[in-house]
Design a protein around this motif. Structure first.
Motif, PDB file in Angstrom:
ATOM      1  N   GLY A   1       0.890  -1.251  -0.084  1.00  0.00           N
ATOM      2  CA  GLY A   1      -0.164   0.024   0.047  1.00  0.00           C
ATOM      3  C   GLY A   1       1.017   1.199   0.041  1.00  0.00           C
ATOM      4  O   GLY A   1       1.693   1.449   0.833  1.00  0.00           O
TER       5      GLY A   1
ATOM      6  N   GLY B   1      -0.461   4.416   0.659  1.00  0.00           N
ATOM      7  CA  GLY B   1      -1.296   5.884   1.173  1.00  0.00           C
ATOM      8  C   GLY B   1      -0.039   6.584   1.896  1.00  0.00           C
ATOM      9  O   GLY B   1       1.200   6.085   1.923  1.00  0.00           O
TER      10      GLY B   1
ATOM     11  N   MET C   1      -3.708   3.879  -6.553  1.00  0.00           N
ATOM     12  CA  MET C   1      -3.110   5.159  -6.836  1.00  0.00           C
ATOM     13  C   MET C   1      -2.075   5.505  -5.535  1.00  0.00           C
ATOM     14  O   MET C   1      -2.742   5.476  -4.531  1.00  0.00           O
TER      15      MET C   1
ATOM     16  N   GLY D   1      -3.161   6.872  -1.654  1.00  0.00           N
ATOM     17  CA  GLY D   1      -4.353   6.256  -1.227  1.00  0.00           C
ATOM     18  C   GLY D   1      -5.389   7.006  -0.980  1.00  0.00           C
ATOM     19  O   GLY D   1      -6.009   7.979  -1.876  1.00  0.00           O
TER      20      GLY D   1
ATOM     21  N   LEU E   1      -8.673  19.042  -0.093  1.00  0.00           N
ATOM     22  CA  LEU E   1      -8.272  20.079   0.588  1.00  0.00           C
ATOM     23  C   LEU E   1      -7.830  19.534   1.728  1.00  0.00           C
ATOM     24  O   LEU E   1      -8.672  19.013   2.662  1.00  0.00           O
TER      25      LEU E   1
ATOM     26  N   THR F   1      -1.382  -5.695  -7.300  1.00  0.00           N
ATOM     27  CA  THR F   1      -2.425  -6.026  -6.305  1.00  0.00           C
ATOM     28  C   THR F   1      -1.654  -7.388  -5.170  1.00  0.00           C
ATOM     29  O   THR F   1      -1.388  -8.400  -6.103  1.00  0.00           O
TER      30      THR F   1
ATOM     31  N   ASP G   1      -4.170   3.212   8.711  1.00  0.00           N
ATOM     32  CA  ASP G   1      -5.568   2.896   8.913  1.00  0.00           C
ATOM     33  C   ASP G   1      -5.840   1.679   9.004  1.00  0.00           C
ATOM     34  O   ASP G   1      -7.101   1.219   9.669  1.00  0.00           O
TER      35      ASP G   1
ATOM     36  N   ALA H   1      -1.815  12.411   9.670  1.00  0.00           N
ATOM     37  CA  ALA H   1      -0.909  12.505  10.543  1.00  0.00           C
ATOM     38  C   ALA H   1      -0.582  11.434  11.304  1.00  0.00           C
ATOM     39  O   ALA H   1       0.634  11.043  11.656  1.00  0.00           O
TER      40      ALA H   1
HETATM   41  C1  LIG Z   1     -13.174  11.738   1.972  1.00  0.00           C
HETATM   42  C2  LIG Z   1     -11.851  11.528   2.951  1.00  0.00           C
HETATM   43  C3  LIG Z   1     -11.239  12.831   3.407  1.00  0.00           C
HETATM   44  C4  LIG Z   1     -10.306  12.829   4.127  1.00  0.00           C
HETATM   45  N1  LIG Z   1      -9.663  14.116   4.715  1.00  0.00           N
HETATM   46  C5  LIG Z   1      -8.492  14.292   5.457  1.00  0.00           C
HETATM   47  C6  LIG Z   1      -8.154  15.427   5.922  1.00  0.00           C
HETATM   48  O1  LIG Z   1      -8.514  16.434   5.639  1.00  0.00           O
HETATM   49  N2  LIG Z   1      -7.126  15.231   6.897  1.00  0.00           N
HETATM   50  C7  LIG Z   1      -6.555  13.880   7.294  1.00  0.00           C
HETATM   51  O2  LIG Z   1      -5.413  13.975   7.851  1.00  0.00           O
HETATM   52  N3  LIG Z   1      -6.920  12.908   6.814  1.00  0.00           N
HETATM   53  C8  LIG Z   1      -8.135  12.874   6.167  1.00  0.00           C
HETATM   54  N4  LIG Z   1      -8.699  11.737   5.566  1.00  0.00           N
HETATM   55  C9  LIG Z   1      -8.074  10.533   6.186  1.00  0.00           C
HETATM   56  C10 LIG Z   1      -6.770  10.088   5.451  1.00  0.00           C
HETATM   57  O3  LIG Z   1      -6.896  10.145   4.077  1.00  0.00           O
HETATM   58  C11 LIG Z   1      -6.364   8.646   6.032  1.00  0.00           C
HETATM   59  O4  LIG Z   1      -6.360   8.666   7.422  1.00  0.00           O
HETATM   60  C12 LIG Z   1      -5.113   8.236   5.380  1.00  0.00           C
HETATM   61  O5  LIG Z   1      -4.928   8.131   3.859  1.00  0.00           O
HETATM   62  C13 LIG Z   1      -4.872   6.897   5.712  1.00  0.00           C
HETATM   63  O6  LIG Z   1      -3.629   6.377   5.228  1.00  0.00           O
HETATM   64  P1  LIG Z   1      -3.167   4.890   5.132  1.00  0.00           P
HETATM   65  O7  LIG Z   1      -1.822   4.980   4.185  1.00  0.00           O
HETATM   66  O8  LIG Z   1      -3.273   4.167   6.270  1.00  0.00           O
HETATM   67  O9  LIG Z   1      -4.208   4.365   4.018  1.00  0.00           O
HETATM   68  P2  LIG Z   1      -4.848   4.477   2.722  1.00  0.00           P
HETATM   69  O10 LIG Z   1      -4.649   6.085   2.478  1.00  0.00           O
HETATM   70  O11 LIG Z   1      -6.096   3.980   2.648  1.00  0.00           O
HETATM   71  O12 LIG Z   1      -3.874   3.841   1.617  1.00  0.00           O
HETATM   72  C14 LIG Z   1      -3.920   2.667   1.699  1.00  0.00           C
HETATM   73  C15 LIG Z   1      -3.261   2.182   0.306  1.00  0.00           C
HETATM   74  O13 LIG Z   1      -3.252   0.686   0.072  1.00  0.00           O
HETATM   75  C16 LIG Z   1      -3.634   0.115  -1.175  1.00  0.00           C
HETATM   76  N5  LIG Z   1      -3.808  -1.223  -0.870  1.00  0.00           N
HETATM   77  C17 LIG Z   1      -4.899  -1.770  -0.247  1.00  0.00           C
HETATM   78  N6  LIG Z   1      -4.823  -3.023  -0.322  1.00  0.00           N
HETATM   79  C18 LIG Z   1      -3.824  -3.480  -1.377  1.00  0.00           C
HETATM   80  C19 LIG Z   1      -3.263  -4.695  -1.903  1.00  0.00           C
HETATM   81  N7  LIG Z   1      -3.985  -5.816  -1.561  1.00  0.00           N
HETATM   82  N8  LIG Z   1      -2.235  -4.670  -2.634  1.00  0.00           N
HETATM   83  C20 LIG Z   1      -1.764  -3.236  -3.126  1.00  0.00           C
HETATM   84  N9  LIG Z   1      -2.074  -2.292  -2.478  1.00  0.00           N
HETATM   85  C21 LIG Z   1      -3.071  -2.342  -1.715  1.00  0.00           C
HETATM   86  C22 LIG Z   1      -4.820   0.872  -1.426  1.00  0.00           C
HETATM   87  O14 LIG Z   1      -4.942   0.943  -2.639  1.00  0.00           O
HETATM   88  C23 LIG Z   1      -4.318   2.507  -0.975  1.00  0.00           C
HETATM   89  O15 LIG Z   1      -3.664   3.150  -1.852  1.00  0.00           O
HETATM   90  C24 LIG Z   1      -9.778  11.777   4.663  1.00  0.00           C
HETATM   91  C25 LIG Z   1     -10.334  10.665   4.176  1.00  0.00           C
HETATM   92  C26 LIG Z   1     -11.493  10.389   3.474  1.00  0.00           C
HETATM   93  C27 LIG Z   1     -11.666   9.355   2.930  1.00  0.00           C
END
Ligand SMILES: Cc1cc2nc3c(=O)[nH]c(=O)nc-3n(C[C@H](O)[C@H](O)[C@H](O)COP(=O)(O)OP(=O)(O)OC[C@H]3O[C@@H](n4cnc5c(N)ncnc54)[C@H](O)[C@@H]3O)c2cc1C
Length: 307
Positions: free
Chosen positions: A10, A12, A36, A39, A46, A80, A275, A285
């Protein structure tokens, strides 16, 4: 001999941060992303609560993180992941293009949207039912839309939509929003937003052309309502993308990985960041904090097996 020291699943904010830290530690690092880079953050129009760089678009933040990560040598690939197997003292990560091995793994697979599970929802996905305002909001320029939910995402996206549409109906099943007070205040004061609290959406109806109306029912006392809108955006919660792990890693009853603040899972050599981990606050953060912490744990594990 493994293909890599670390595989990050992932890209993100959590995965990209793990990539930055691992690359900077000169660990051979492969980051696998199925959609992408960036994430959920990449589709947020914004971001104004990420320290030091706000406000900026999620796409811009994601692109800066990716660039920074690649500058330290971590390699990002599009694929994936379908499973992880433990083989002796290393891990085999299954992915579309075949198995890849590493000495340690960071799971940073994030979450996806939760469905409401009401009649019409599945039928009209892509034809009026959406889970992403940034992606689909422009289709409803100068029309009225509905947003369902009472958390940060719902309120934030309702505010974003006011820049495109003539009116946003914000439907929430409780009488108080769960979102941060600053967002709730902005929403309640906004002239283009009508809050319909203590109501749920019973069904979504339409025709071949797409969504035409939402049927709302009150929670307790109150009147049923019909909203004539061509679009509805659903933000009613998150579900972790952890199914591909099978039984290898311990999760809670909702599927979130039960790693502690040190991000270590029950399997030595595998950390869970962002997450997808059981935690009280899911934000950029906290995700980047996890990404950094995971690499700290993995570095020690690779060094002397400490877990
Ligand atoms: C509409 C919306 C608005 C938000 N606004 C804010 C904000 O203003 N401020 C803030 O701090 N947070 C905000 N958040 C929350 C924030 O976006 C998330 O907390 C953050 O993106 C989490 O990061 P992450 O890397 O844990 O997970 P994600 O961002 O979910 O990234 C996980 C990645 O793993 C990939 N993945 C999953 N499974 C697989 C697999 N099997 N193989 C390969 N890749 C995989 C996914 O495609 C994804 O790209 C918002 C969320 C949403 C939905």
């Amino acid at each position: 001999m493994t293909d890599h020291d670390v595989i990050v699943i992932g890209a993100g904010p959590a995965g990209l941060t793990a990539g930055i830290y691992a690359g900077r530690m000169r660990l051979s690092t492969l980051v696998i992303e199925m959609m992408m880079p960036g994430g959920q953050a990449a589709i947020t129009h914004l971001i104004e609560n990420y320290p030091g760089v706000s406000p900026l678009s999620g796409a811009e933040l994601a692109s800066r993180m990716q660039e920074q990560m690649e500058s330290f040598g971590a390699v990002l690939v599009s694929d994936t992941v379908t499973g992880i197997e433990r083989t002796g003292d290393h891990f085999t990560v299954m992915r579309g293009s075949g198995p890849t091995t590493a000495r340690a793994v960071v799971i940073a697979s994030g979450t996806g949207y939760r469905e409401l599970g009401i009649p019409g929802e599945k039928e009209f996905v892509g034809r009026g039912v959406s889970y992403c305002a940034t992606c689909d909001g422009p289709f409803y320029r100068d029309q009225e839309v509905a947003v369902v939910g009472g958390g940060n995402s719902a309120l934030q996206e309702a505010l974003y939509l006011t820049g495109l549409v003539t009116k946003v109906y914000l439907i929430h099943r409780r009488d108080e929003f769960r979102a941060h007070p600053v967002l709730a205040e902005r929403v309640r004061a906004h002239e283009k937003i009508e809050c319909i609290c203590s109501h749920t959406v019973e069904s979504i109806e339409g025709s071949g052309a797409g969504v035409e109306r939402l049927n709302l029912k009150p929670v307790g006392e109150g009147e049923k309502r019909v909203l004539e809108v061509p679009g509805v955006f659903l933000f009613v919660g998150l579900k972790p993308k952890t199914e591909f792990l099978g039984d290898l890693i311990e999760t809670n009853e909702w599927g979130f990985i039960t790693a502690g603040e040190d991000t270590r899972t029950n399997v030595p050599g595998i950390c869970a960041a962002g997450d997808c981990r059981e935690k009280p606050l899911r934000q950029i953060a906290t995700a980047v904090g996890d990404g950094a912490t995971a690499v700290f744990a993995i570095e020690r594990y690779l060094d002397d097996g400490e877990w």
